[in-house]
Motif scaffolding. Structure first.
Motif, mmCIF file in Angstrom:
data_model
loop_
_atom_site.group_PDB
_atom_site.id
_atom_site.type_symbol
_atom_site.label_atom_id
_atom_site.label_comp_id
_atom_site.label_asym_id
_atom_site.label_seq_id
_atom_site.Cartn_x
_atom_site.Cartn_y
_atom_site.Cartn_z
ATOM 1 N N VAL A 30 0.884 -1.252 -0.013
ATOM 2 C CA VAL A 30 0.060 -0.183 0.016
ATOM 3 C C VAL A 30 1.069 1.107 0.121
ATOM 4 O O VAL A 30 1.563 1.453 0.755
ATOM 5 N N LEU A 31 0.748 2.120 -1.040
ATOM 6 C CA LEU A 31 1.503 3.351 -1.132
ATOM 7 C C LEU A 31 0.667 4.429 -0.446
ATOM 8 O O LEU A 31 -0.649 4.456 -0.516
ATOM 9 N N ALA A 38 6.430 5.582 -9.677
ATOM 10 C CA ALA A 38 7.401 5.331 -10.960
ATOM 11 C C ALA A 38 7.598 4.009 -11.059
ATOM 12 O O ALA A 38 7.394 3.000 -10.196
ATOM 13 N N ASN A 39 7.764 3.425 -12.389
ATOM 14 C CA ASN A 39 7.998 1.900 -12.683
ATOM 15 C C ASN A 39 6.680 1.169 -12.481
ATOM 16 O O ASN A 39 6.783 0.180 -11.956
ATOM 17 N N CYS A 40 5.651 1.612 -12.619
ATOM 18 C CA CYS A 40 4.525 0.989 -12.466
ATOM 19 C C CYS A 40 3.434 1.158 -13.714
ATOM 20 O O CYS A 40 3.218 2.259 -14.106
ATOM 21 N N GLN A 85 -3.004 2.313 -4.122
ATOM 22 C CA GLN A 85 -2.652 3.659 -3.561
ATOM 23 C C GLN A 85 -4.077 4.549 -3.457
ATOM 24 O O GLN A 85 -4.926 4.402 -4.168
ATOM 25 N N PRO A 86 -4.351 4.732 -2.102
ATOM 26 C CA PRO A 86 -5.756 5.384 -1.980
ATOM 27 C C PRO A 86 -5.909 6.815 -2.748
ATOM 28 O O PRO A 86 -4.569 7.476 -2.968
ATOM 29 N N ALA A 103 7.262 -2.657 -10.761
ATOM 30 C CA ALA A 103 8.185 -3.549 -10.894
ATOM 31 C C ALA A 103 8.751 -4.170 -9.461
ATOM 32 O O ALA A 103 8.645 -3.344 -8.606
ATOM 33 N N SER A 104 9.392 -5.289 -9.405
ATOM 34 C CA SER A 104 9.948 -5.814 -8.136
ATOM 35 C C SER A 104 10.376 -4.800 -7.158
ATOM 36 O O SER A 104 11.524 -4.037 -7.829
#
Length: 105
Positions: A30-31, A38-40, A85-86, A103-104
């Motif tokens: 959860v962000l 980034a990178n998503c 991400q809310p 990404a991992s």
């Protein structure tokens, strides 16, 4: 009579509001709310709902938020996302989350 009613109310509110994390949800991070990560890759939106009131009883806002987050994590698998991400604060027991495949770490 009042004691019986209070006991029934307590049993009802605790029995129907606990949301367990599923195995797939444990792998979802959860962000914090904010800019797109980034990178998503965007995978869609997840809308989740829990009861925020039981009769006249207003549930603890933190508990409601935790349950909404857990539901979003559980639902992320259905849109092939590993991150949520809310998109705003919970309102009336509902919250929207952006779903991301990142990404991992």
């Amino acid at each position: 009579m009042r004691l019986l009613f209070a006991g029934l109310l307590l049993a009802t509110t605790t029995a129907c509001t606990w949301v367990p994390i599923e195995a797939a949800g444990k792998a979802v991070r959860v962000l914090p709310a904010g800019a797109a990560p980034a990178n998503c890759t965007a995978r869609g939106e997840i809308v989740v709902t829990v009861k925020n009131k039981v009769g006249f009883y207003e549930r603890n806002a933190l508990r409601v938020q935790e349950e909404l987050e857990t539901l979003a994590r559980n639902e992320a698998y259905s849109v092939q996302a590993n991150t949520v991400q809310p998109q705003g604060a919970p309102k009336d027991g509902e919250q929207r989350f952006a779903a991301w495949q990142c990404a991992s770490r």
